[in-house]
Design a protein around this motif. Structure first.
Motif, PDB file in Angstrom:
ATOM      1  N   GLY A 213       0.785  -1.232   0.000  1.00 51.50           N
ATOM      2  CA  GLY A 213       0.000   0.000   0.000  1.00 51.50           C
ATOM      3  C   GLY A 213       0.812   1.274   0.000  1.00 51.50           C
ATOM      4  N   LYS A 214       0.117   2.348   0.385  1.00 47.81           N
ATOM      5  CA  LYS A 214       0.695   3.690   0.358  1.00 47.81           C
ATOM      6  C   LYS A 214       1.335   4.001   1.706  1.00 47.81           C
ATOM      7  CE  LYS A 214      -0.713   6.065  -3.376  1.00 47.81           C
ATOM      8  NZ  LYS A 214       0.216   6.777  -4.248  1.00 47.81           N
ATOM      9  N   PRO A 215       2.279   4.879   1.786  1.00 44.59           N
ATOM     10  CA  PRO A 215       2.936   5.556   0.660  1.00 44.59           C
ATOM     11  C   PRO A 215       3.894   4.631  -0.068  1.00 44.59           C
ATOM     12  CG  PRO A 215       4.055   6.124   2.703  1.00 44.59           C
ATOM     13  CD  PRO A 215       2.875   5.268   3.090  1.00 44.59           C
ATOM     14  N   VAL A 216       4.146   4.950  -1.341  1.00 49.85           N
ATOM     15  CA  VAL A 216       5.147   4.210  -2.094  1.00 49.85           C
ATOM     16  C   VAL A 216       6.386   5.109  -2.226  1.00 49.85           C
ATOM     17  CG1 VAL A 216       5.675   2.968  -4.211  1.00 49.85           C
ATOM     18  CG2 VAL A 216       3.312   3.057  -3.386  1.00 49.85           C
ATOM     19  N   ILE A 217       7.459   4.649  -1.582  1.00 51.24           N
ATOM     20  CA  ILE A 217       8.695   5.423  -1.597  1.00 51.24           C
ATOM     21  C   ILE A 217       9.683   4.680  -2.494  1.00 51.24           C
ATOM     22  CG2 ILE A 217      10.528   6.469  -0.177  1.00 51.24           C
ATOM     23  CD1 ILE A 217       7.863   7.223   0.990  1.00 51.24           C
ATOM     24  N   ALA A 218      10.164   5.347  -3.524  1.00 51.22           N
ATOM     25  CA  ALA A 218      11.108   4.677  -4.433  1.00 51.22           C
ATOM     26  C   ALA A 218      12.509   5.230  -4.256  1.00 51.22           C
ATOM     27  CB  ALA A 218      10.669   4.863  -5.882  1.00 51.22           C
TER      28      ALA A 218
END
Ligand SMILES: [Zn+2]
Ligand SMILES: [Zn+2]
Length: 398
Positions: A82-87
């Motif tokens: 899920g969120k947040p998506v940290i790249a």
């Protein structure tokens, strides 16, 4: 099962300490960085590097998609839900002749190190940590292609670290586009029948003269530079063909567009004067200027300071190039801090910088960069309100 909750400051400090000590125990990281350094691969041919990086991520519990965006050496590896998506973005291409003279072996190893250490926080809170493997930064703006193919569409934050000579939380990078130019003239005996020829080389030389004149009257941060790749075959033949490669850079897209037209006018003028026919082609992809997110930069700087490094928020000098991270930063809030691995007199893209990328200072830079990135992931995932602030700043600055 991850739950959506906010960490108190004690939890956060504990998580950061765990992240630091975990990265410190991973001796295999220096071996990986050095192995990539001694196997340099050019853009879109980074087969070994992408294989080793994805293997490492898979072994550490990440689910890996290889060959994303129809680019065989691009990848996405994710952990969490899920969120947040940290790249965290990884570059791993090298330079022709010079090998890892931009230190991308350290960028990709820091990215996987930070992501693996960040599993701790993804386990404890809701959120996903991804490593996005982005090939061909140097020559083909791989990330610009990946932006167009949607690779960064579902991200909340994108971060990467680049080695350099000063610890800085932001990168200044210019908008940039390259240009291929050819002139077609007419060959003739250069002594017996010069009046019958049309000199394509002279058209190219006049273009350089016109661009040099133009350079006096452009903004000081803009850059125009080029080389001649064909200047004729023999001194006694009027050159019927000439060719050159040029790059035009400016601080923003609007000025880049203006400057591009002025540069083309230089070639058109030279074509008219010489009688040679002009053909030109702008590169399909263009590097966007870097749009640094201040809140993210602040967090990263604080975390680097915690590790004992003095970090400037912005670079003091006038030294800047271009990076395809600029394209990502226009789409997703992002940063590309610089971690020092060599003294200021060492120039990036030099053999000395290539040595620095395999030196003790290089490995120390990799470990500190990985720790600060992972600590920043802790800040972000444990404090959803920080992500809100980052995103507000991103929108306001537009
Ligand atoms: Zn470079
Ligand atoms: Zn680079």
């Amino acid at each position: 099962m991850p739950i959506q909750k906010t960490g108190d400051s004690l939890d956060i400090e504990k998580l950061k300490s765990s992240v630091i000590s975990q990265i410190d125990t991973r001796h295999e990281l220096s071996e990986l960085a050095l192995r990539i350094h001694s196997n340099p691969e050019l853009g879109f041919h980074e087969t070994k590097a992408s294989t080793w990086l994805t293997q490492y991520l898979e072994e550490n519990g990440f689910s890996v998609e290889r060959g994303i965006c129809e680019l065989p050496t691009a990848f996405r590896a994710s952990y969490g839900k899920g969120k947040p998506v940290i790249a965290i973005l990884a570059e791993y291409d090298a330079l022709p002749e010079l090998g890892h003279a931009c230190g991308h072996n350290l960028i990709c190893t820091a990215a996987v190190a930070a992501a693996v250490a960040s599993k701790l926080v993804a386990d404890q809170f809701a959120g996903t940590v991804s490593v996005i493997g982005t090939p061909a930064e140097e020559l083909y703006a791989g990330k610009a292609i990946m932006v167009n193919r949607g690779a960064f569409n579902n991200l909340d934050i994108a971060m990467m670290v680049h080695p350099g000579t000063h610890d800085t939380a932001t990168t200044r990078a210019l908008a940039c586009q390259s240009l291929e130019v050819e002139f077609f003239g007419k060959s003739a005996h250069a002594a017996a029948r010069p009046e019958a020829g049309i000199n394509a080389l002279e058209a190219m030389l006049q273009s350089f003269a016109a661009i040099n004149s133009l350079r006096q009257h452009i903004k000081s941060t803009a850059r125009i530079h080029g080389i001649i790749t064909d200047g004729g075959e023999a001194a006694n033949v009027v050159p019927a063909h000439s060719a050159g490669s040029f790059i035009v850079r400016a601080e923003d897209d609007t000025y880049l567009d203006e400057l591009k037209q002025k540069v083309i006018n230089c070639f058109v003028g030279a074509a008219t004067a010489s009688g040679a026919r002009l053909e030109y082609k702008w590169a399909d992809v263009r590097y966007a200027p870097m749009y640094n997110n201040p809140a993210l930069a602040q967090l990263f700087a604080q975390n680097m300071q915690h590790l004992g490094r003095q970090v400037q928020l912005a670079s003091q000098g006038q030294s800047f190039g271009s990076t395809d991270m600029g394209n990502v930063s226009q789409l997703v809030p992002g940063i590309q801090p610089i971690v020092a691995i060599a003294p200021p007199e060492v120039l990036s893209h030099s053999p000395q910088f290539a040595s620095a990328a395999a030196s003790e200072a290089g490995i120390k830079g990799l470990f500190d960069a990985a720790k600060a990135l992972a600590m920043t992931v802790v800040d972000l995932i444990a404090n959803p309100e920080i992500i809100t602030r980052v995103q507000e700043e991103f929108r306001q600055g537009k």
